[in-house]
Enzyme design. Structure first.
Site, short mmCIF file in Angstrom:
data_model
loop_
_atom_site.label_atom_id
_atom_site.label_comp_id
_atom_site.label_asym_id
_atom_site.label_seq_id
_atom_site.Cartn_x
_atom_site.Cartn_y
_atom_site.Cartn_z
N LYS A 13 0.77 -1.23 0.05
CA LYS A 13 0.00 -0.20 0.04
C LYS A 13 0.87 1.30 0.00
O LYS A 13 0.68 2.03 -0.67
CB LYS A 13 -1.11 -0.03 1.17
N ARG A 88 -9.77 1.09 9.08
CA ARG A 88 -9.17 -0.07 9.31
C ARG A 88 -10.34 -0.91 10.16
O ARG A 88 -10.24 -2.12 10.58
CB ARG A 88 -7.88 -0.33 10.04
N ARG A 133 11.68 -1.92 11.09
CA ARG A 133 10.59 -1.43 11.64
C ARG A 133 10.35 -2.41 12.86
O ARG A 133 10.43 -3.64 12.83
CB ARG A 133 9.38 -1.67 10.76
N ARG A 144 -0.53 -9.06 13.25
CA ARG A 144 -1.20 -8.02 12.66
C ARG A 144 -2.17 -8.35 11.38
O ARG A 144 -3.15 -7.95 10.99
CB ARG A 144 -0.10 -7.08 11.77
P1 ADP Z 1 0.82 -2.29 7.64
O1 ADP Z 1 2.32 -2.32 6.88
O2 ADP Z 1 0.51 -3.08 8.47
O3 ADP Z 1 -0.04 -1.76 6.78
P2 ADP Z 1 0.91 0.54 8.69
O4 ADP Z 1 2.52 1.01 8.44
O5 ADP Z 1 0.09 0.70 7.83
O6 ADP Z 1 1.03 -0.95 8.62
O7 ADP Z 1 0.66 0.79 10.22
C1 ADP Z 1 1.45 0.38 11.45
C2 ADP Z 1 0.64 0.36 12.47
O8 ADP Z 1 0.02 1.73 12.82
C3 ADP Z 1 -0.33 -0.70 12.59
O9 ADP Z 1 -0.22 -1.95 12.91
C4 ADP Z 1 -1.27 -0.01 14.03
O10 ADP Z 1 -0.96 -0.34 15.13
C5 ADP Z 1 -1.22 1.60 13.53
N1 ADP Z 1 -2.22 1.90 12.63
C6 ADP Z 1 -2.00 2.48 11.39
N2 ADP Z 1 -3.28 2.88 10.95
C7 ADP Z 1 -4.31 2.48 11.84
C8 ADP Z 1 -5.66 2.70 11.92
N3 ADP Z 1 -6.22 3.31 10.77
N4 ADP Z 1 -6.31 2.35 12.98
C9 ADP Z 1 -5.70 1.95 14.19
N5 ADP Z 1 -4.32 1.87 14.00
C10 ADP Z 1 -3.71 1.90 13.08
#
Ligand code: ADP
Length: 191
Positions: A13, A88, A133, A144
């Site tokens: 994404k 989400r 990360r 996750r």
């Molecule tokens: P991924 O690589 O899993 O898509 P992101 O970089 O988008 O991860 O997000 C990392 C972390 O930030 C998530 O695992 C969560 O803890 C938090 N996070 C991001 N967006 C949201 C959201 N919309 N609602 C709740 N937590 C979020």
């Protein structure tokens, strides 16, 4: 253009969001990036978000919703935006609906990247080595993915029922995926 980019952790994404947002001339708003920036700056929001992120859990909706509301109120997001990593949860979907309808606009499309689950774990473990990360360890990746299936996958049906879901194959070369997204969104623009 008001777009959402969805997909499981590791679907690519973040990579695609930057290209697609630039293509449409709108800011890419990544909740994960905003949280990570706050964590590294040691802000109050960052301190609160970190304990959830490190465990692979979602940050509470009130915190995330407030943050997104503030971000899309900024001047550069007035003509449109691309959301990466939000909404989400079903509660976030409702909140976003409110934010958008308040401005008299509507969502144009929700792009969902589909990927092979085995491929994803490999990609994330590789990213762990490159980017370091904190949430890219095998246990946290698994957590996750579980949370994604429980809380985020149901959103796909919601947007499908609204007729704005666009599913795109997220496997293969980055450029090919980008081209597929553009082609799919062109179809939307013409329909
Ligand atoms: P991924 O690589 O899993 O898509 P992101 O970089 O988008 O991860 O997000 C990392 C972390 O930030 C998530 O695992 C969560 O803890 C938090 N996070 C991001 N967006 C949201 C959201 N919309 N609602 C709740 N937590 C979020």
């Amino acid at each position: 253009m008001r777009l959402i980019l969805m997909g499981p952790p590791g679907a690519g994404k973040g990579t695609q969001a930057k290209f697609v947002a630039e293509h449409f001339g709108v800011p890419a708003i990544s909740t994960g990036d905003i949280f990570r920036a706050n964590v590294s700056q040691g802000t109050e929001l960052g301190i609160e978000a970190k304990r959830y992120m490190d465990a692979g859990e979602y940050v509470p909706d009130e915190v995330t919703n407030r943050m997104v509301r503030n971000r899309i109120d900024e001047e550069d997001a007035k003509p449109g935006f691309l959301l990466d990593g939000y909404p989400r949860t079903l509660a976030q979907v409702e909140e976003l609906d409110g934010m958008i309808s308040f401005t008299g606009h509507s969502l144009d499309a929700v792009v969902c990247l589909t990927v092979d689950p085995d491929e994803i774990v490999q990609r994330l473990l590789q990213r762990a080595q490159v980017e370091g990360r904190a949430d890219d360890t095998e246990d946290v990746i698994r957590r996750r993915q579980e949370i994604y299936v429980e809380q985020t996958e149901p959103l796909i049906e919601v947007y499908r029922e609204r007729g704005i879901l666009v599913e795109v194959d997220g496997m293969g070369e980055v450029d090919d995926v980008t081209a597929r997204i553009y082609a799919a969104l062109d179809d939307v623009a013409q329909s």
